[in-house]
Design a protein around this motif. Structure first.
Motif, PDB file in Angstrom:
ATOM      1  N   SER A 286      -2.841  -2.937  -9.171  1.00  0.00           N
ATOM      2  CA  SER A 286      -1.651  -2.263  -8.648  1.00  0.00           C
ATOM      3  C   SER A 286      -1.567  -0.835  -9.176  1.00  0.00           C
ATOM      4  O   SER A 286      -2.072  -0.523 -10.241  1.00  0.00           O
ATOM      5  CB  SER A 286      -0.380  -3.035  -9.009  1.00  0.00           C
ATOM      6  OG  SER A 286      -0.175  -3.029 -10.398  1.00  0.00           O
TER       7      SER A 286
ATOM      8  N   ARG B 259       5.789  -4.614  -7.424  1.00  0.00           N
ATOM      9  CA  ARG B 259       6.133  -4.229  -6.047  1.00  0.00           C
ATOM     10  C   ARG B 259       7.118  -3.061  -5.974  1.00  0.00           C
ATOM     11  O   ARG B 259       7.878  -2.931  -5.030  1.00  0.00           O
ATOM     12  CB  ARG B 259       6.657  -5.427  -5.265  1.00  0.00           C
ATOM     13  CG  ARG B 259       5.731  -6.606  -5.389  1.00  0.00           C
ATOM     14  CD  ARG B 259       5.373  -7.428  -4.230  1.00  0.00           C
ATOM     15  NE  ARG B 259       5.506  -6.986  -2.898  1.00  0.00           N
ATOM     16  CZ  ARG B 259       4.481  -6.656  -2.117  1.00  0.00           C
ATOM     17  NH1 ARG B 259       3.266  -6.677  -2.578  1.00  0.00           N
ATOM     18  NH2 ARG B 259       4.677  -6.332  -0.870  1.00  0.00           N
TER      19      ARG B 259
ATOM     20  N   LYS C 257      -4.279  -4.212  -3.500  1.00  0.00           N
ATOM     21  CA  LYS C 257      -3.798  -4.807  -2.257  1.00  0.00           C
ATOM     22  C   LYS C 257      -2.854  -3.912  -1.459  1.00  0.00           C
ATOM     23  O   LYS C 257      -2.685  -4.102  -0.264  1.00  0.00           O
ATOM     24  CB  LYS C 257      -3.078  -6.135  -2.549  1.00  0.00           C
ATOM     25  CG  LYS C 257      -3.943  -7.151  -3.238  1.00  0.00           C
ATOM     26  CD  LYS C 257      -5.088  -7.580  -2.350  1.00  0.00           C
ATOM     27  CE  LYS C 257      -5.929  -8.621  -3.042  1.00  0.00           C
ATOM     28  NZ  LYS C 257      -7.282  -8.660  -2.636  1.00  0.00           N
ATOM     29  N   ARG C 258      -2.189  -2.949  -2.105  1.00  0.00           N
ATOM     30  CA  ARG C 258      -1.230  -2.131  -1.350  1.00  0.00           C
ATOM     31  C   ARG C 258      -1.072  -0.756  -1.983  1.00  0.00           C
ATOM     32  O   ARG C 258      -1.302  -0.561  -3.172  1.00  0.00           O
ATOM     33  CB  ARG C 258       0.125  -2.816  -1.257  1.00  0.00           C
ATOM     34  CG  ARG C 258       0.918  -2.831  -2.525  1.00  0.00           C
ATOM     35  CD  ARG C 258       2.256  -3.565  -2.370  1.00  0.00           C
ATOM     36  NE  ARG C 258       3.062  -3.348  -3.544  1.00  0.00           N
ATOM     37  CZ  ARG C 258       4.037  -2.456  -3.646  1.00  0.00           C
ATOM     38  NH1 ARG C 258       4.360  -1.700  -2.626  1.00  0.00           N
ATOM     39  NH2 ARG C 258       4.710  -2.306  -4.760  1.00  0.00           N
TER      40      ARG C 258
END
Length: 132
Positions: free
Chosen positions: A76, A81, A101-102
């Motif tokens: 990350s 998040r 992933k993001r």
């Protein structure tokens, strides 16, 4: 090194314009919630009220570019998040970060749909092995 810096450091980085991280085999997170080692705890979270907008977003007001390459363990960019507000972000390069992933950037709404900020010129992502 598994974490680049903690959220407690953000008040000191309000003028940060560029983040470049590459070739760190063990890097797991760029902005972490907790210090990696106890001696780093002196950077407490008490002064970052203007950087941490709420429980779900942070701001790097002058960040223009983010370059991440050959970080095979990177999971990350920001913990839990969180969303990053980077109104002047122009360029994003992510190469060889297969576990990422993001991208946690806030996208303003335009006609009811998320839209890239007007200054954003380049996004290049290749999650491959990132061999040098």
């Amino acid at each position: 090194m598994k974490k680049l810096f903690t959220i407690g450091c953000l008040p000191l980085l309000e003028n940060l314009e560029e983040i470049r991280v590459g070739g760190c085999e063990e890097m797991e997170e760029i902005i972490s919630k907790k210090p990696e080692r106890e001696e780093e705890q002196g950077m407490g979270d008490s002064n970052n009220h203007y950087i941490v907008n709420n429980k779900h977003s942070i701001t790097l007001p002058k960040l223009k570019s983010l370059y991440l390459w050959h970080l095979p363990e990177l999971k990350s960019i920001v913990y839990d998040r969180m969303v990053m507000h980077c109104d002047y972000l122009r360029s994003i390069l992510v190469l060889g970060c297969p576990r990422l992933k993001r991208l946690p950037f806030f996208m303003p709404m335009f006609e009811g749909k998320p839209s890239a900020p007007p200054v954003l010129r380049n996004i290049n992502v290749n999650k491959g092995s990132g061999n040098r």
